[in-house]
Design an enzyme around this catalytic site. Sequence first.
Site, PDB file in Angstrom:
ATOM      1  N   GLU A  29     -60.164 -17.722  16.441  1.00 59.94           N
ATOM      2  CA  GLU A  29     -61.090 -17.820  17.574  1.00 59.94           C
ATOM      3  C   GLU A  29     -60.693 -16.774  18.600  1.00 59.94           C
ATOM      4  O   GLU A  29     -59.528 -16.707  18.975  1.00 59.94           O
ATOM      5  CB  GLU A  29     -61.000 -19.248  18.164  1.00 59.94           C
ATOM      6  CG  GLU A  29     -61.758 -19.484  19.436  1.00 59.94           C
ATOM      7  CD  GLU A  29     -63.225 -19.060  19.392  1.00 59.94           C
ATOM      8  OE1 GLU A  29     -63.996 -19.576  18.555  1.00 59.94           O
ATOM      9  OE2 GLU A  29     -63.599 -18.186  20.215  1.00 59.94           O
ATOM     10  N   ASP A  79     -72.127 -16.371  16.653  1.00 58.79           N
ATOM     11  CA  ASP A  79     -72.994 -15.841  17.710  1.00 58.79           C
ATOM     12  C   ASP A  79     -74.137 -15.048  17.066  1.00 58.79           C
ATOM     13  O   ASP A  79     -73.887 -14.170  16.237  1.00 58.79           O
ATOM     14  CB  ASP A  79     -72.186 -14.947  18.654  1.00 58.79           C
ATOM     15  CG  ASP A  79     -71.099 -15.738  19.374  1.00 58.79           C
ATOM     16  OD1 ASP A  79     -71.317 -16.946  19.622  1.00 58.79           O
ATOM     17  OD2 ASP A  79     -70.038 -15.170  19.675  1.00 58.79           O
TER      18      ASP A  79
HETATM   19  C1  LIG Z   1     -71.488 -20.557  18.994  1.00 61.61           C
HETATM   20  S1  LIG Z   1     -69.760 -20.765  18.898  1.00 61.61           S
HETATM   21  C2  LIG Z   1     -69.547 -21.924  17.569  1.00 61.61           C
HETATM   22  C3  LIG Z   1     -68.166 -22.559  17.595  1.00 61.61           C
HETATM   23  C4  LIG Z   1     -67.895 -23.562  16.479  1.00 61.61           C
HETATM   24  N1  LIG Z   1     -67.915 -22.927  15.174  1.00 61.61           N
HETATM   25  C5  LIG Z   1     -68.894 -24.699  16.520  1.00 61.61           C
HETATM   26  O1  LIG Z   1     -69.771 -24.727  15.643  1.00 61.61           O
HETATM   27  O2  LIG Z   1     -68.787 -25.533  17.426  1.00 61.61           O
HETATM   28  C6  LIG Z   1     -69.235 -19.245  18.157  1.00 61.61           C
HETATM   29  C7  LIG Z   1     -67.736 -19.061  18.317  1.00 61.61           C
HETATM   30  O3  LIG Z   1     -67.297 -17.934  17.578  1.00 61.61           O
HETATM   31  C8  LIG Z   1     -66.345 -17.230  18.346  1.00 61.61           C
HETATM   32  N2  LIG Z   1     -66.317 -15.859  17.833  1.00 61.61           N
HETATM   33  C9  LIG Z   1     -67.337 -14.983  17.856  1.00 61.61           C
HETATM   34  N3  LIG Z   1     -66.978 -13.827  17.278  1.00 61.61           N
HETATM   35  C10 LIG Z   1     -65.704 -13.995  16.861  1.00 61.61           C
HETATM   36  C11 LIG Z   1     -64.770 -13.151  16.203  1.00 61.61           C
HETATM   37  N4  LIG Z   1     -65.087 -11.895  15.858  1.00 61.61           N
HETATM   38  N5  LIG Z   1     -63.547 -13.643  15.931  1.00 61.61           N
HETATM   39  C12 LIG Z   1     -63.216 -14.891  16.281  1.00 61.61           C
HETATM   40  N6  LIG Z   1     -64.053 -15.736  16.921  1.00 61.61           N
HETATM   41  C13 LIG Z   1     -65.274 -15.290  17.208  1.00 61.61           C
HETATM   42  C14 LIG Z   1     -66.842 -17.372  19.763  1.00 61.61           C
HETATM   43  O4  LIG Z   1     -65.809 -17.145  20.713  1.00 61.61           O
HETATM   44  C15 LIG Z   1     -67.324 -18.811  19.770  1.00 61.61           C
HETATM   45  O5  LIG Z   1     -66.296 -19.710  20.113  1.00 61.61           O
END
Ligand SMILES: C[S@@+](CC[C@H](N)C(=O)[O-])C[C@H]1O[C@@H](n2cnc3c(N)ncnc32)[C@H](O)[C@@H]1O
Length: 183
Positions: A29, A79
Amino acid sequence: MDLEIGSGKGTFLVQQASLEPQVRFLGVEYARAFALYAGDRLRRRGVANARMMHTDGVMLIRFYLPNDFFRQVHLYFPDPWPKKRHHKRRFFQTENLIEVHRVLMDPTPGLPESGRFRVATDHADYFAWMEEHAKQAEHLFERLPYEPPASAGECEVVGTNFERKYREEGRTFHGMILRKRPA
Ligand SMILES: C[S@@+](CC[C@H](N)C(=O)[O-])C[C@H]1O[C@@H](n2cnc3c(N)ncnc32)[C@H](O)[C@@H]1O
């Protein structure tokens, strides 16, 4: 070992790692507050077979992870980067599919979940993009019918924090499972 990219607050890890104590889980994360929160949640719940890493999952998978290593890779509610000029930031794209294929172990008889890339999104446009890119990567992955993980609740696609929050708004969720074709 299983890998989850973008674990958010770690709900999937807490639930699924508790159900499968014999499997190790690594959550990645890049939002520091979420990484710390998820790690602390795992510690408080005594989930000893899961770890959180605060880093960029794209850099990790492209430059640091070994070949043929993970049982499954999980990507839940990544995202969507809805603006066209930002589409290149989407995780689900050809370069990363090649890396996911590389780090996954080959499907192994007797290990039914092996070699799988599991994905979910609530974003219809991103899901269409995923379907298109999965089709272009048919030489790497076979698409399987979607089944929720064992830790999902009734009617849930995965049962993450994100899904539970936005289900109340009436959003629709989509899931995809791709099984690695051995190289
Ligand atoms: C919309 S949230 C979904 C979080 C979780 N999977 C859920 O379903 O509750 C997307 C998450 O992916 C993380 N994220 C996005 N791009 C990432 C990357 N390249 N590496 C690690 N985390 C990432 C963001 O910080 C965010 O916490």
